[in-house]
Design a protein around this motif. Structure first.
Motif, short mmCIF file in Angstrom:
data_model
loop_
_atom_site.label_atom_id
_atom_site.label_comp_id
_atom_site.label_asym_id
_atom_site.label_seq_id
_atom_site.Cartn_x
_atom_site.Cartn_y
_atom_site.Cartn_z
N LEU A 89 0.82 -1.38 -0.05
CA LEU A 89 0.04 -0.03 0.13
C LEU A 89 0.94 1.12 -0.01
O LEU A 89 0.66 2.11 -0.90
N VAL A 90 2.01 1.18 0.68
CA VAL A 90 2.83 2.50 0.65
C VAL A 90 3.48 2.55 -0.45
O VAL A 90 3.61 3.67 -1.19
N CYS A 91 4.19 1.65 -1.00
CA CYS A 91 4.40 1.58 -2.24
C CYS A 91 3.75 2.10 -3.14
O CYS A 91 4.07 2.81 -4.14
N GLN A 92 2.45 1.74 -3.31
CA GLN A 92 1.35 2.08 -4.36
C GLN A 92 1.22 3.82 -4.21
O GLN A 92 1.22 4.40 -5.15
N ILE B 24 6.55 3.74 -5.43
CA ILE B 24 7.87 2.94 -5.41
C ILE B 24 7.76 1.75 -6.11
O ILE B 24 6.73 1.03 -6.04
N SER B 25 8.85 1.47 -7.05
CA SER B 25 8.54 0.09 -8.06
C SER B 25 8.70 -1.13 -7.35
O SER B 25 8.14 -2.08 -7.71
N SER B 26 9.34 -1.22 -5.98
CA SER B 26 9.39 -2.47 -5.61
C SER B 26 9.38 -2.76 -3.83
O SER B 26 9.82 -1.73 -3.16
N MET C 145 10.95 -2.25 2.25
CA MET C 145 11.67 -3.11 3.14
C MET C 145 12.99 -2.67 3.65
O MET C 145 13.17 -2.74 4.95
N ALA C 146 13.77 -2.61 2.48
CA ALA C 146 15.41 -2.48 3.09
C ALA C 146 15.31 -1.19 3.53
O ALA C 146 16.19 -1.01 4.73
N TRP C 147 14.69 -0.03 3.38
CA TRP C 147 14.91 1.18 3.98
C TRP C 147 14.13 1.20 5.43
O TRP C 147 14.95 1.67 6.10
N VAL C 148 13.38 0.46 5.65
CA VAL C 148 12.57 0.21 6.98
C VAL C 148 13.57 -0.36 7.78
O VAL C 148 13.87 -0.06 9.19
N GLN C 149 14.26 -1.72 7.38
CA GLN C 149 15.22 -2.29 7.88
C GLN C 149 16.43 -1.19 8.34
O GLN C 149 17.06 -1.45 9.44
#
Length: 177
Positions: free
Chosen positions: A25-28, A32-34, A39-43
């Motif tokens: 939902l956040v990507c939409q 954000i394409s992926s 997930m990587a940013w959040v980690q």
């Protein structure tokens, strides 16, 4: 230059963390394409804070000591390459590249390579013998130290596992009686 700006990444991560949305939902919402990127940013933010989202500087020259320090840290701690990269504020692919070179070539693989195109030889038919680069005495010692540190970390991990196994067996024995 990175595809997404620092401010954009911060807004997307804050939106995800504050509203506990689904990654997709956040990507939409932000285009954000992926999902993997978010997930990587959040980690990264959870591991090292928002500074980890700042774009990494490219074309930076790292010393042999620094590269060896990163590789040794990766080998002696039970962390993924992603987490080691976040800790040292490096790109994941850079850490993996150094690790692969170290694994294949040893400490010699971590040496800085000369930049630019090699000079032309006068005789084009002359064959150039490629020889394997030998490490210096100091590099041999440093590699041996790094290997021993990794071996010690592995043995400590094995000891911890065996201690836990022994404790579980003792607990199971007490429960039967």
């Amino acid at each position: 230059m990175s595809k997404y700006s620092y401010q954009f990444k911060v807004r997307a991560v804050q939106d995800y963390l504050n509203k506990s949305h689904d990654y997709s939902l956040v990507c939409q919402k932000y285009g954000i394409s992926s999902n993997h990127s978010l997930m990587a940013w959040v980690q990264d933010v959870q591991a090292c804070g928002y500074e980890s989202l700042d774009p990494k500087r490219s074309h930076r020259i790292y010393s042999l000591d620094y590269k060896l320090q990163v590789i040794t840290y990766y080998r002696t701690h039970e962390l993924s390459i992603d987490k080691v990269a976040a800790k040292f504020n490096l790109n994941r692919t850079q850490v993996y590249s150094w690790y692969r070179k170290y694994k294949n070539e040893g400490i010699v693989g971590l040496r800085s390579k000369p930049k630019g195109r090699p000079a032309k030889t006068m005789n084009k038919h002359k064959t150039i013998n490629k020889y394997k680069i030998k490490p210096t005495k100091e590099e041999q010692y440093r590699q041996k130290i790094a290997d021993l540190e990794a071996k010690i970390a592995d043995q400590e991990m094995e000891i911890d596992i065996l201690k836990k196994l022994q404790a579980l067996r003792q607990q199971r024995g007490k429960n039967k009686h």
